[in-house]
Design an enzyme around this catalytic site. Sequence first.
Site, short mmCIF file in Angstrom:
data_model
loop_
_atom_site.label_atom_id
_atom_site.label_comp_id
_atom_site.label_asym_id
_atom_site.label_seq_id
_atom_site.Cartn_x
_atom_site.Cartn_y
_atom_site.Cartn_z
N GLU A 26 20.28 -4.52 14.29
CA GLU A 26 21.76 -4.38 13.56
C GLU A 26 21.12 -6.18 12.65
O GLU A 26 19.99 -6.74 12.58
CB GLU A 26 22.62 -5.38 14.70
CG GLU A 26 22.84 -4.06 15.61
CD GLU A 26 23.93 -4.85 16.95
OE1 GLU A 26 24.68 -4.39 17.94
OE2 GLU A 26 24.76 -6.18 16.61
N GLY A 53 22.38 -8.66 12.55
CA GLY A 53 22.14 -10.41 13.40
C GLY A 53 21.02 -9.85 14.57
O GLY A 53 20.92 -11.49 15.39
N ARG A 81 -18.26 7.26 -6.18
CA ARG A 81 -18.42 6.45 -7.11
C ARG A 81 -19.30 5.91 -7.90
O ARG A 81 -20.20 5.38 -6.91
CB ARG A 81 -17.61 5.66 -7.00
CG ARG A 81 -17.10 4.87 -7.92
CD ARG A 81 -16.24 5.37 -9.06
NE ARG A 81 -16.06 3.90 -10.15
CZ ARG A 81 -15.29 4.29 -10.70
NH1 ARG A 81 -15.04 4.89 -11.55
NH2 ARG A 81 -14.79 2.89 -11.60
N ILE A 135 -11.78 -0.86 -2.02
CA ILE A 135 -12.81 0.16 -2.37
C ILE A 135 -12.77 0.63 -3.67
O ILE A 135 -13.97 0.97 -3.96
CB ILE A 135 -13.48 0.66 -1.21
CG1 ILE A 135 -14.17 -0.68 -0.25
CG2 ILE A 135 -14.57 1.66 -1.29
CD1 ILE A 135 -14.06 -0.14 1.47
N GLY A 157 -9.43 -0.01 -9.21
CA GLY A 157 -8.67 0.13 -10.10
C GLY A 157 -7.80 1.68 -9.71
O GLY A 157 -6.64 1.30 -9.23
N GLU A 183 9.49 -1.49 16.08
CA GLU A 183 9.18 -1.27 17.72
C GLU A 183 8.78 -3.15 18.03
O GLU A 183 8.06 -3.63 19.51
CB GLU A 183 8.37 -0.45 18.37
CG GLU A 183 8.90 0.99 18.11
CD GLU A 183 8.69 1.89 19.04
OE1 GLU A 183 8.18 1.61 20.22
OE2 GLU A 183 8.44 2.72 18.97
#
Length: 370
Positions: free
Chosen positions: A116, A118, A257, A327, A330, A353
């Site tokens: 909730e 609160g 890469r 890794i 960009g 949880e």
Amino acid sequence: MVRSFVRTLSEDHFLPMAQEVDRTEEIPKSHIRLLAEHGLFGVSVPEIYGGSASSALSHLITIEEVARCCAATSVLLTTQALAIAPLLIAGTEAQKMKYVTPLAKGDFLGAFGITESGAGSDTASMSTRATRDGDYYILNGRKIFITNGGEAGVYIFVTTVDKTRKNKGITLFIVDDGTWGLSFGRKEDKMGIRGSVTREVILEDVRVHKSQMLGEEGGGFKILMKSLNHTRPGVAAQALGIAQGAFEAAAKYAQGRVQFNREISSFQGIQFMLADMATQIEAARQLVYHTAELLDTGSREIIQYASMAKLFASDTAMKVTTDAVQIFGGNGYMRDYPVERMMRDAKITQIYEGTNQIQRLIIAKEILGR
């Protein structure tokens, strides 16, 4: 056997759609049908209630392998488990047959309404009220961040019959979808697990018979805590799967890469990152699997280890996915690549949880015997 089957299913059906699920914020109905057809909603549920009666480890591996390919789809499994757990723990035989069986078979989805505005971790501040009216209870309140809100066939709600009694007033009720007075707010626009539906759930004079109470009046807090001890390892497995998927993507990218005329995987800096990622994932895996053993044996240590597994695996997922983005450089920041989605998906495992700060409190309490 379980891992091989679920991995193949996930790679064939969930992985190719993961980016689209994130973009459209919608899980295809075919995903739900596949999980149901193959009995994956009820892996560890007793056969008498429509499940496979397999081990907790099989259940966690199932979640892990689905999350490795699509975290949002794995939420279907963890949320179904969260709806089933309190029914198995405290439900009457009639309640189990009526609700656990179709949930285990995937006939409809379930939802658990705790949070909730609160009251989240602080269940004693729960304000959703259950007022006795003869053989019925009248429920009034608002629940937020409810997974499967507006999509589920059945809801388990955490209410209070007397707020002055704090946790001793907590009482759980089962509410069928379509019950008069049950309505839903807008679909939340989330950071991650975007395909999973999250809504506010509103209860306005929802009238339920006392037979829809789960357990005894005032006994809901104990049921809730026991349920979370059973389901937090599922969140840990989900985090583990996300981390594994991100690690595999980063390792593959690093080997393809090229910078400075060399694959970046040949640079020691990248090698150290990958080595740390692999080590952290394996450490998390061993902790999660040990927790599964404790679940299967009914050990009281599950309280501590469920929190440890959830804490460590989710922190690992956040660290590994962040390093995976690094890794990728960009490209990792772009939605054309999967790791930015995985990083966003990982964050929720540190929150729902029970936040990881709450897990640390539970662990400390168990260690100190308080």
